[in-house]
Write a protein that holds these residues in place. Structure first.
Motif, PDB file in Angstrom:
ATOM      1  N   THR A 432      54.681  26.880  49.655  1.00  0.00           N
ATOM      2  CA  THR A 432      55.227  25.523  49.653  1.00  0.00           C
ATOM      3  C   THR A 432      56.555  25.434  48.904  1.00  0.00           C
ATOM      4  N   GLU A 433      56.989  26.529  48.277  1.00  0.00           N
ATOM      5  CA  GLU A 433      58.222  26.528  47.518  1.00  0.00           C
ATOM      6  C   GLU A 433      59.447  26.663  48.431  1.00  0.00           C
ATOM      7  N   GLN A 434      60.638  26.513  47.838  1.00  0.00           N
ATOM      8  CA  GLN A 434      61.882  26.680  48.578  1.00  0.00           C
ATOM      9  C   GLN A 434      61.934  28.079  49.184  1.00  0.00           C
ATOM     10  N   SER A 435      62.319  28.165  50.433  1.00  0.00           N
ATOM     11  CA  SER A 435      62.148  29.402  51.199  1.00  0.00           C
ATOM     12  C   SER A 435      62.978  30.563  50.668  1.00  0.00           C
ATOM     13  N   GLN A 436      64.100  30.290  49.964  1.00  0.00           N
ATOM     14  CA  GLN A 436      64.922  31.397  49.469  1.00  0.00           C
ATOM     15  C   GLN A 436      64.350  32.049  48.221  1.00  0.00           C
TER      16      GLN A 436
END
Length: 535
Positions: A432-436
């Motif tokens: 669920t975190e930022q993809s980078q």
């Protein structure tokens, strides 16, 4: 938009400072609501506990809405005030008795104790129709809140604060004297014990949606254990009662009412409030106004969240280099706790996506400090405040306190299991975190307790060669920014002075363990003496 369960339908009681609420004239307004005309029905009794909850947020911004994140965080070795707030005294150990932040906290906590005492009296003496379950629940909430409010007061000002365990009845009650050694600690313990007996478990409490977020049996047991462990702070010269704390924490664990959330970050956003890991949290609500129009919002993101120069953030208090260095390599919690290099990006209201390079380019000074991502939204809200609940007690804290008790009580091998539960969750992938972010698709790499012992590394001057040292480290990183670091060092330091060295290095002295009593209170009350910081 969520409702704030602390203010709907409440009769708000405002006591003011202890002696500052005495009227000059004895006038009776027949249309005014009073204790003699209210609390005549069960629904009115329900409202009696709400002002004590509200006091934790802070009607005068002396609670978790604003002042507490300064008063509780700044004295530790983990946060520093920035160039944006000069002078700020909370991390200098020289706070004057005229300081507005401590005066606000004093007033709000005593407002809450006044409200809790009023509720206990009203509920105990109620003769109308009410079920035993409802009466016990309300009385349990009132005792819990009084214990928690007193715990906060003593953490901030020491155990010589007045002991007030009943509503104001006479002129003498307006001018209380200092309590004697051990009296307030005994009241806190008694209040949490009574609350634990009277309150239902979380699943029963939450069966009524209107009661989600209220105190529960598990919260009372967890705070009772915390009080036993905090005894060196709450009653100077006395040792922590780890044996008693272990019993209470085991009850919380065995209740099966709580579990760690799959993702660490789920504990610090608005979407996952009152979740499975939440033992007790402050119910925030971002309404239409600020500076008095909305009493239930938090200024935390604005004041100690994002870096200065980004989205208009104030950035008055910030995690320091020591905190950044405390996280092990491969620990995803660093990037879910801090705004830092290699971490998450932040989107401003105007759509500008910012990163560490942007923050450093727009930051005038203090480039060795960091932002606090925990409780700060990734996308700027178009307001000074937000409505993210402040989690005061998480199940992760329960597990780490239990591990500490086991270790102190001669069971280090058992303690490892509960530390490992927290460390294992830290390594989990967070889709669920930022993809980078690397841990969006790859696991963290911090070892279990035995692996950390085998590494025998040193973190910020502390060797990871004992269970106690690992517990200290794990509480630092897991609970960073959650108001426990300073008090952990104090309570450990009362038994082993080496834990006070990090504080002494930045100017702490035993005289400055607590904040001074507000001068206005001493001016108003000739029967009250200040603590060592007032002299």
């Amino acid at each position: 938009m969520k409702k704030n369960r602390y203010i709907i339908g409440a009769l708000v009681l405002v006591a003011g400072a202890l002696s500052g609420c005495k009227p000059n004239l004895d006038l009776i307004n027949p249309q005014e609501v009073s204790k003699s005309t209210y609390y005549k029905t069960a629904s009115e009794l329900e409202a009696s506990v709400i002002p004590a909850y509200q006091a934790l947020i802070g009607k005068v911004q002396g609670g978790y809405a604003r002042a507490f994140y300064y008063n509780l965080l700044a004295p530790g070795d983990d946060f520093n005030h920035t160039f944006k707030w000069e002078p700020m005294y909370q991390d200098t150990y020289n706070t004057p008795a005229s300081d507005g932040l401590i005066a606000g906290s004093w007033k709000d906590m005593w407002n809450g104790i006044f409200a809790a005492n009023t509720a206990i009296s009203a509920i105990t003496n109620f003769t109308g129709e009410i079920s035993d379950d409802q009466k016990n629940r309300l009385l349990g909430e009132a005792y819990f809140l009084r214990g928690l409010l007193y715990m906060h007061v003593v953490e901030l000002f020491g155990e010589t604060v007045p002991l007030i365990d009943h509503p104001t009845l006479s002129n003498e009650d307006y001018y209380p004297t200092n309590s004697k050694a051990g009296e307030v600690y005994a009241l806190i313990i008694s209040d949490f014990q009574k609350a634990a007996e009277l309150l239902p478990v979380k699943s029963v409490m939450n069966a009524d949606a209107a009661h989600i977020g209220r105190a529960t049996k598990g919260a009372a047991q967890a705070y009772l254990a915390k009080a036993y462990m905090y005894r060196p702070i709450l009653e100077l010269g006395q040792k922590a009662e780890f044996d008693k704390a272990e019993v209470e924490l085991k009850k919380v664990i065995d209740s099966k009412e709580y579990s760690l959330m799959p993702y660490f970050r789920d504990n610090f956003d608005e979407e996952h409030e009152n979740n499975a890991e939440s033992v007790f949290e402050i119910q925030m609500h971002n309404g239409p106004g600020w500076l008095g129009d909305d009493m239930s919002d938090s200024w935390r993101w604005q004041e100690i969240g994002m870096y200065d120069g980004t989205g208009g953030a104030w950035w008055n208090l910030a995690p320091n280099k020591k905190t950044y260095n405390e996280f092990e390599n491969g620990d995803p919690r660093k990037y879910m706790t801090l705004w830092c290099d290699g971490g998450a990006k932040y989107t401003q209201v105007d759509g500008t996506v910012t990163d560490y390079d942007y923050w450093m380019a727009h930051l005038a000074t203090n480039k060795d400090l960091y932002g606090t991502r925990k409780y700060c939204p990734d996308v700027q809200v178009a307001d000074f405040d937000d409505g993210i609940n402040d989690r005061l007690m998480r199940y992760a804290d329960v597990l780490l306190m239990y591990a500490e008790c086991l270790n102190e009580n001669g069971k280090p091998e058992e303690a490892k299991n509960y530390i490992n539960m927290v460390r294992t969750r830290a390594n989990d992938i967070v889709p669920t975190e930022q993809s980078q972010l690397w841990y969006h698709s790859s696991k963290g790499t911090i070892p279990d307790v035995d692996g950390l012992l085998a590494e025998n590394i040193t973190i910020n001057g502390i060797k990871m060669n004992s269970i106690k040292n690992i517990i200290e480290h794990e509480r630092y990183v897991e609970l960073c920014g959650e108001y426990v670091r300073y008090f952990d060092l104090l309570r450990w330091g009362m038994a082993d002075s080496k834990w006070l060295e990090p504080l002494k290095e930045i100017g702490w002295t035993e005289r400055a363990m607590y904040y001074p009593f507000p001068q206005v209170e001493l001016d108003n009350n000739p029967n009250l003496e200040g603590n060592s910081m007032n002299h």
